[in-house]
Write a protein that holds these residues in place. Structure first.
Motif, PDB file in Angstrom:
ATOM      1  N   ARG A  67       0.831  -1.215   0.000  1.00  0.00           N
ATOM      2  CA  ARG A  67       0.000   0.000   0.000  1.00  0.00           C
ATOM      3  C   ARG A  67       0.864   1.263   0.000  1.00  0.00           C
ATOM      4  N   LEU A  68       2.105   1.120   0.443  1.00  0.00           N
ATOM      5  CA  LEU A  68       3.032   2.249   0.410  1.00  0.00           C
ATOM      6  C   LEU A  68       3.801   2.311  -0.905  1.00  0.00           C
ATOM      7  N   GLY A  69       3.479   1.377  -1.805  1.00  0.00           N
ATOM      8  CA  GLY A  69       4.183   1.315  -3.080  1.00  0.00           C
ATOM      9  C   GLY A  69       5.546   0.675  -2.972  1.00  0.00           C
ATOM     10  N   LEU A  70       5.739  -0.160  -1.958  1.00  0.00           N
ATOM     11  CA  LEU A  70       7.028  -0.766  -1.698  1.00  0.00           C
ATOM     12  C   LEU A  70       6.942  -2.281  -1.810  1.00  0.00           C
ATOM     13  N   GLY A  71       7.836  -2.858  -2.554  1.00  0.00           N
ATOM     14  CA  GLY A  71       7.928  -4.312  -2.633  1.00  0.00           C
ATOM     15  C   GLY A  71       8.833  -4.843  -1.537  1.00  0.00           C
ATOM     16  N   THR A  72       8.608  -6.081  -1.143  1.00  0.00           N
ATOM     17  CA  THR A  72       9.407  -6.687  -0.077  1.00  0.00           C
ATOM     18  C   THR A  72      10.043  -7.986  -0.550  1.00  0.00           C
ATOM     19  N   VAL A  73      11.120  -8.350   0.132  1.00  0.00           N
ATOM     20  CA  VAL A  73      11.848  -9.589  -0.146  1.00  0.00           C
ATOM     21  C   VAL A  73      11.907 -10.386   1.149  1.00  0.00           C
ATOM     22  N   PRO A  74      11.279 -11.565   1.216  1.00  0.00           N
ATOM     23  CA  PRO A  74      11.324 -12.360   2.440  1.00  0.00           C
ATOM     24  C   PRO A  74      12.618 -13.159   2.544  1.00  0.00           C
ATOM     25  N   ASP A  75      12.944 -13.564   3.769  1.00  0.00           N
ATOM     26  CA  ASP A  75      14.094 -14.438   3.970  1.00  0.00           C
ATOM     27  C   ASP A  75      13.878 -15.759   3.241  1.00  0.00           C
ATOM     28  N   HIS A  76      14.950 -16.330   2.725  1.00  0.00           N
ATOM     29  CA  HIS A  76      14.882 -17.670   2.138  1.00  0.00           C
ATOM     30  C   HIS A  76      14.989 -18.743   3.209  1.00  0.00           C
ATOM     31  N   ARG A  77      15.557 -18.385   4.332  1.00  0.00           N
ATOM     32  CA  ARG A  77      15.761 -19.341   5.416  1.00  0.00           C
ATOM     33  C   ARG A  77      14.655 -19.186   6.455  1.00  0.00           C
ATOM     34  N   ASP A  78      14.306 -20.295   7.098  1.00  0.00           N
ATOM     35  CA  ASP A  78      13.231 -20.286   8.082  1.00  0.00           C
ATOM     36  C   ASP A  78      13.722 -19.769   9.427  1.00  0.00           C
ATOM     37  N   SER A  79      12.775 -19.449  10.293  1.00  0.00           N
ATOM     38  CA  SER A  79      13.014 -19.189  11.719  1.00  0.00           C
ATOM     39  C   SER A  79      13.756 -17.889  12.005  1.00  0.00           C
ATOM     40  N   PHE A  80      13.586 -16.882  11.177  1.00  0.00           N
ATOM     41  CA  PHE A  80      14.187 -15.575  11.458  1.00  0.00           C
ATOM     42  C   PHE A  80      15.663 -15.728  11.847  1.00  0.00           C
ATOM     43  N   CYS A  81      16.481 -16.008  10.868  1.00  0.00           N
ATOM     44  CA  CYS A  81      17.899 -16.310  11.119  1.00  0.00           C
ATOM     45  C   CYS A  81      18.758 -15.067  11.300  1.00  0.00           C
ATOM     46  N   GLY A  82      18.156 -13.913  11.416  1.00  0.00           N
ATOM     47  CA  GLY A  82      18.929 -12.720  11.690  1.00  0.00           C
ATOM     48  C   GLY A  82      19.169 -11.860  10.467  1.00  0.00           C
ATOM     49  N   PRO A  83      19.851 -10.736  10.664  1.00  0.00           N
ATOM     50  CA  PRO A  83      20.008  -9.762   9.575  1.00  0.00           C
ATOM     51  C   PRO A  83      20.775 -10.293   8.369  1.00  0.00           C
ATOM     52  N   LEU A  84      21.713 -11.195   8.583  1.00  0.00           N
ATOM     53  CA  LEU A  84      22.452 -11.719   7.432  1.00  0.00           C
ATOM     54  C   LEU A  84      21.552 -12.524   6.504  1.00  0.00           C
ATOM     55  N   ALA A  85      20.538 -13.185   7.064  1.00  0.00           N
ATOM     56  CA  ALA A  85      19.590 -13.909   6.215  1.00  0.00           C
ATOM     57  C   ALA A  85      18.796 -12.924   5.365  1.00  0.00           C
ATOM     58  N   GLY A  86      18.469 -11.769   5.943  1.00  0.00           N
ATOM     59  CA  GLY A  86      17.799 -10.733   5.164  1.00  0.00           C
ATOM     60  C   GLY A  86      18.684 -10.218   4.053  1.00  0.00           C
ATOM     61  N   LEU A  87      19.949  -9.973   4.374  1.00  0.00           N
ATOM     62  CA  LEU A  87      20.892  -9.510   3.349  1.00  0.00           C
ATOM     63  C   LEU A  87      21.049 -10.551   2.249  1.00  0.00           C
ATOM     64  N   GLU A  88      21.135 -11.817   2.641  1.00  0.00           N
ATOM     65  CA  GLU A  88      21.265 -12.875   1.638  1.00  0.00           C
ATOM     66  C   GLU A  88      20.114 -12.841   0.637  1.00  0.00           C
ATOM     67  N   SER A  89      18.889 -12.716   1.135  1.00  0.00           N
ATOM     68  CA  SER A  89      17.727 -12.696   0.246  1.00  0.00           C
ATOM     69  C   SER A  89      17.701 -11.437  -0.616  1.00  0.00           C
ATOM     70  N   LEU A  90      18.120 -10.321  -0.052  1.00  0.00           N
ATOM     71  CA  LEU A  90      18.184  -9.082  -0.832  1.00  0.00           C
ATOM     72  C   LEU A  90      19.199  -9.205  -1.960  1.00  0.00           C
ATOM     73  N   LEU A  91      20.357  -9.776  -1.665  1.00  0.00           N
ATOM     74  CA  LEU A  91      21.372  -9.953  -2.712  1.00  0.00           C
ATOM     75  C   LEU A  91      20.881 -10.920  -3.783  1.00  0.00           C
TER      76      LEU A  91
END
Length: 202
Positions: A67-91
């Motif tokens: 609704r804010l016009g922003l797309g999101t990228v979810p983690d590929h790894r389960d269980s909220f593996c921390g910020p590096l998992a977010g970076l991995e999915s973004l890359l």
């Protein structure tokens, strides 16, 4: 030290915002969507840095971001593996894009640092000396490892191998990397809003 007033960022770069955590110290809220100065935090940071490209790591509330016009990228790894998992999915999302984003340098920031220096992206990008380096911010007292610039194509697989080993520490991943450190001598600019008390005093 680089003269920030003379820095010109590259014509094309991308901002990566980490907003995929549980927000446990905030009672489980999505900090990326919390209002700061009248705007959701991710919008505040987008407007502050005005990147040509933007990607957001988020693991919930996709419709609210949309609704804010922003797309999101979810983690590929389960269980909220921390910020590096977010970076991995973004890359990975950057590498999968068909618009040339894989060759564009990226600046990573967390969603809960609203006072980051306005010249953060320009200085970090200018500090990159080729694809084999990673530029990291230092606030004058300590390293801020989640404020960095890097080339996605160079570091995606390396980060994936590190996470495959069950390792999660951002400092641990950066430990053997060729870092270019940019110092601001302004710890207050890197203050993060982690708790309701932090937000109450913002």
């Amino acid at each position: 030290m680089l003269n920030s007033s003379s820095l010109v960022p590259p014509s094309d770069w991308q901002l990566l915002i980490l907003a995929g955590g549980r927000g446990e110290r905030m009672g489980g809220v999505d900090k990326g969507l919390l209002a700061f100065q009248g705007r959701p935090m991710v919008c505040h940071l987008r407007d502050r840095f005005a990147p040509p490209r933007l990607r957001i790591s988020a693991n919930r509330h996709d419709e609210d971001y949309a609704r804010l016009g922003l797309g999101t990228v979810p983690d590929h790894r389960d269980s909220f593996c921390g910020p590096l998992a977010g970076l991995e999915s973004l890359l990975a999302a950057t590498m999968a894009a068909d618009d040339g984003a894989a060759t564009v340098p990226a600046v990573l920031i967390p969603c809960d640092m609203p006072w980051l220096p306005a010249d953060l992206s320009a200085r970090l990008l200018a500090a990159l000396s080729g694809e084999d380096t990673i530029a990291v911010a230092h606030d004058g007292e300590r390293l801020q490892p989640l404020c960095m610039a890097l080339h996605p194509a160079r570091w995606r697989d390396d980060l994936g191998r590190y996470l495959d080993q069950g390792r999660r520490s951002v400092f641990g991943w950066l430990d053997d990397k060729p870092l270019q450190v940019c110092t601001w001598d302004d710890p207050a600019a890197f203050r993060n809003l982690n708790t309701p008390e932090d937000w109450g005093s913002a």
